[in-house]
Scaffold this active site. Structure first.
Site, PDB file in Angstrom:
ATOM      1  N   CYS A 192       7.748  12.614  -1.808  1.00  0.00           N
ATOM      2  CA  CYS A 192       8.953  13.402  -1.818  1.00  0.00           C
ATOM      3  C   CYS A 192      10.144  13.192  -1.245  1.00  0.00           C
ATOM      4  CB  CYS A 192       8.791  15.193  -1.835  1.00  0.00           C
ATOM      5  SG  CYS A 192       7.249  15.524  -2.842  1.00  0.00           S
ATOM      6  N   HIS A 239      15.470  18.381  -1.428  1.00  0.00           N
ATOM      7  CA  HIS A 239      14.443  17.886  -2.313  1.00  0.00           C
ATOM      8  C   HIS A 239      14.151  19.569  -2.690  1.00  0.00           C
ATOM      9  CE1 HIS A 239      10.448  17.180  -3.854  1.00  0.00           C
ATOM     10  NE2 HIS A 239       9.785  17.794  -2.727  1.00  0.00           N
ATOM     11  N   ASN A 289       9.140  20.976  -8.837  1.00  0.00           N
ATOM     12  CA  ASN A 289       8.987  19.772  -7.941  1.00  0.00           C
ATOM     13  C   ASN A 289       8.659  18.450  -8.604  1.00  0.00           C
ATOM     14  OD1 ASN A 289       8.506  17.876  -5.686  1.00  0.00           O
ATOM     15  ND2 ASN A 289       7.288  19.582  -4.611  1.00  0.00           N
TER      16      ASN A 289
HETATM   17  O1  UT7 Z   1       7.040  18.255  -2.356  1.00  0.00           O
HETATM   18  C1  UT7 Z   1       6.557  18.447  -0.862  1.00  0.00           C
HETATM   19  C2  UT7 Z   1       6.862  19.568  -0.256  1.00  0.00           C
HETATM   20  N1  UT7 Z   1       5.815  20.751  -0.885  1.00  0.00           N
HETATM   21  C3  UT7 Z   1       6.472  21.822  -0.307  1.00  0.00           C
HETATM   22  O2  UT7 Z   1       7.460  22.016   0.014  1.00  0.00           O
HETATM   23  C4  UT7 Z   1       5.487  22.904  -0.900  1.00  0.00           C
HETATM   24  C5  UT7 Z   1       5.482  23.973   0.454  1.00  0.00           C
HETATM   25  N2  UT7 Z   1       4.646  25.196   0.409  1.00  0.00           N
HETATM   26  C6  UT7 Z   1       5.128  26.084  -0.581  1.00  0.00           C
HETATM   27  O3  UT7 Z   1       5.938  25.963  -1.388  1.00  0.00           O
HETATM   28  C7  UT7 Z   1       4.217  27.611  -0.531  1.00  0.00           C
HETATM   29  O4  UT7 Z   1       3.482  27.419   0.563  1.00  0.00           O
HETATM   30  C8  UT7 Z   1       3.420  27.699  -1.733  1.00  0.00           C
HETATM   31  C9  UT7 Z   1       4.354  28.071  -2.928  1.00  0.00           C
HETATM   32  C10 UT7 Z   1       2.587  26.270  -2.219  1.00  0.00           C
HETATM   33  C11 UT7 Z   1       2.522  28.938  -1.665  1.00  0.00           C
HETATM   34  O5  UT7 Z   1       3.493  30.137  -1.249  1.00  0.00           O
HETATM   35  P1  UT7 Z   1       2.857  31.023  -0.148  1.00  0.00           P
HETATM   36  O6  UT7 Z   1       3.742  32.232  -0.106  1.00  0.00           O
HETATM   37  O7  UT7 Z   1       2.537  30.278   1.230  1.00  0.00           O
HETATM   38  O8  UT7 Z   1       1.443  31.633  -1.029  1.00  0.00           O
HETATM   39  P2  UT7 Z   1       0.028  31.453  -0.111  1.00  0.00           P
HETATM   40  O9  UT7 Z   1      -0.521  30.236  -0.260  1.00  0.00           O
HETATM   41  O10 UT7 Z   1       0.010  32.176   1.328  1.00  0.00           O
HETATM   42  O11 UT7 Z   1      -0.698  32.242  -1.217  1.00  0.00           O
HETATM   43  C12 UT7 Z   1      -0.566  33.903  -1.145  1.00  0.00           C
HETATM   44  C13 UT7 Z   1      -1.499  34.303  -2.261  1.00  0.00           C
HETATM   45  C14 UT7 Z   1      -2.864  33.829  -2.104  1.00  0.00           C
HETATM   46  O12 UT7 Z   1      -3.779  35.068  -2.345  1.00  0.00           O
HETATM   47  P3  UT7 Z   1      -4.206  35.899  -1.047  1.00  0.00           P
HETATM   48  O13 UT7 Z   1      -5.245  34.983  -0.527  1.00  0.00           O
HETATM   49  O14 UT7 Z   1      -3.307  36.724  -0.497  1.00  0.00           O
HETATM   50  O15 UT7 Z   1      -5.261  37.018  -1.854  1.00  0.00           O
HETATM   51  C15 UT7 Z   1      -3.047  32.820  -3.121  1.00  0.00           C
HETATM   52  O16 UT7 Z   1      -4.575  32.774  -3.586  1.00  0.00           O
HETATM   53  O17 UT7 Z   1      -1.117  34.088  -3.563  1.00  0.00           O
HETATM   54  C16 UT7 Z   1      -2.346  33.265  -4.250  1.00  0.00           C
HETATM   55  N3  UT7 Z   1      -1.777  32.431  -5.307  1.00  0.00           N
HETATM   56  C17 UT7 Z   1      -1.262  32.588  -6.515  1.00  0.00           C
HETATM   57  N4  UT7 Z   1      -1.471  33.682  -7.272  1.00  0.00           N
HETATM   58  C18 UT7 Z   1      -0.895  33.659  -8.386  1.00  0.00           C
HETATM   59  C19 UT7 Z   1      -1.742  30.928  -4.773  1.00  0.00           C
HETATM   60  N5  UT7 Z   1      -1.228  30.541  -6.120  1.00  0.00           N
HETATM   61  C20 UT7 Z   1      -1.157  31.464  -7.164  1.00  0.00           C
HETATM   62  C21 UT7 Z   1      -0.795  31.500  -8.352  1.00  0.00           C
HETATM   63  N6  UT7 Z   1      -0.552  32.449  -9.017  1.00  0.00           N
HETATM   64  N7  UT7 Z   1      -0.175  30.073  -8.936  1.00  0.00           N
END
Ligand code: UT7
Length: 325
Positions: free
Chosen positions: A119, A252, A282
């Site tokens: 990225c 990005h 993305n």
């Molecule tokens: O391009 C390179 C750079 N990439 C990035 O910059 C990505 C950086 N990371 C992010 O943008 C975020 O970390 C994400 C968008 C990937 C995830 O967001 P988050 O707020 O960190 O969520 P999380 O991983 O802490 O997940 C929270 C909850 C989890 O459930 P529990 O364990 O709290 O019950 C996940 O299982 O959300 C759940 N979850 C979803 N729920 C519905 C994860 N993905 C989904 C989904 N739909 N698609």
């Protein structure tokens, strides 16, 4: 006479198939996996993304973006003397996607190569092209970011498959006696390879290892917000500029929350941030030139504006480019 590199035209290409979050939720529901428009919008700011059809490659999107950029710059294919494509989703293992783009544009003879910095690829490619132009190795370069990340997505992994999309963006970068690119700053730290990767590889006629995208989203998020602030401050310092000199931050496009955090740290209001993640998702190395071209064509970014471009991604890689447009 001082020699600088300046963007003289921009272009972009999105494949026609647009999938909303509701479309993605329906697709995942067929596999018994739950997601929702509400979750995706709240956590990422993404509403939709574009996916290529079968048989369409990064070179197709990149070549179309390049045609638009050349048209905007008033440059003919025969004038181009360097092509760099930033991509992590090349058409083939080799040759480079840049070679395929070159042929599709009807250009021959000039040097072409790909840059693989995921990225951060576009800021890496722009930095290399800037150096080659300033040292006289090139006069008119095509710098392209082109990706088909839909091919790498694991549709059984809701934490990643809703985040990415396909597309391409391109700029013509020309030698100029006025700047142009004011400062660049690139970094990498390979100890973080595992937090964002596609671990598979080709060996003996087979794909060994998992060829689908893996990401520790929270680890990437935490690293990204720190390094983006550092890279932004580094280019401003190198150029002798202040945050208030920036007309547009073009980061990005991975997650609106990362962009809001960077803007807050740099004391830039969100109306100085180009946001396309809502419509594109993305698109990795394509996201910055796609966002730039959309902002130019929407009349947001104008000639003479000072732009801060910032990339971050797998490797871990990161960097920034400060330029007068
Ligand atoms: O391009 C390179 C750079 N990439 C990035 O910059 C990505 C950086 N990371 C992010 O943008 C975020 O970390 C994400 C968008 C990937 C995830 O967001 P988050 O707020 O960190 O969520 P999380 O991983 O802490 O997940 C929270 C909850 C989890 O459930 P529990 O364990 O709290 O019950 C996940 O299982 O959300 C759940 N979850 C979803 N729920 C519905 C994860 N993905 C989904 C989904 N739909 N698609």
């Amino acid at each position: 006479m001082n020699r600088f590199a300046r963007i003289s035209g921009t272009g972009s290409c999105l494949p026609p198939l647009r999938l909303t979050n509701a479309d993605m939720a329906a697709r995942l529901a067929e596999r018994g996996i739950e997601t929702s428009d509400e979750w995706i919008v709240e956590r990422t700011g993404i509403h939709a993304r574009h996916f290529v059809a079968d048989g369409v490659f990064a070179s197709d999107l990149g070549a179309e973006a390049a045609r638009q950029a050349m048209q905007a710059a008033g440059v003919a294919p025969a004038d181009i003397d360097l092509i760099i494509v930033a991509t992590s989703t090349p058409d083939m293992v080799f040759p480079s996607t840049a070679a395929i783009v070159q042929h599709k544009l009807g250009i021959a003879g000039c040097p072409v190569f790909d840059v693989q910095a995921v990225c951060s690829g576009f800021v890496y490619a722009l930095t290399v092209a800037d150096a080659m132009i300033r040292t006289g190795s090139a006069n008119k370069a095509l710098v392209i970011g082109a990706e088909v990340f839909s091919r790498l997505l694991d549709f059984n992994d809701r934490t990643t498959c809703v985040l990415f999309g396909d597309g391409a963006g391109a700029v013509v970068l020309e030698a100029s006696d006025t700047p142009g690119i004011l400062a660049t700053d690139l970094h990498a730290d390979g100890k973080h390879v595992g937090i964002l990767c596609v671990p598979g590889h080709v060996s003996g006629g087979a794909v060994l290892g998992d060829p689908l995208l893996k990401m520790d989203g929270q680890a990437v998020f935490k690293l990204a917000v720190g390094v983006l602030e550092d890279a932004a401050r580094a280019v401003l310092t190198k150029a002798g500029k202040q945050e208030s000199d920036v007309d547009w931050l073009i980061p990005h496009q991975a997650n609106i929350r990362i962009m809001q955090s960077t803007a807050r740290k740099l004391k830039l209001p969100m109306d100085k941030v180009v946001v396309t993640v809502n419509e594109h998702g993305n698109t990795s190395a394509a996201s910055i030139p796609l966002a730039l071209d959309h902002a130019v064509r929407a009349g947001q970014v104008k000639k003479g504006d000072t732009l801060l471009l910032e990339g971050v991604g797998g490797g871990f890689t990161w960097g920034a480019v400060l330029l007068d447009f």
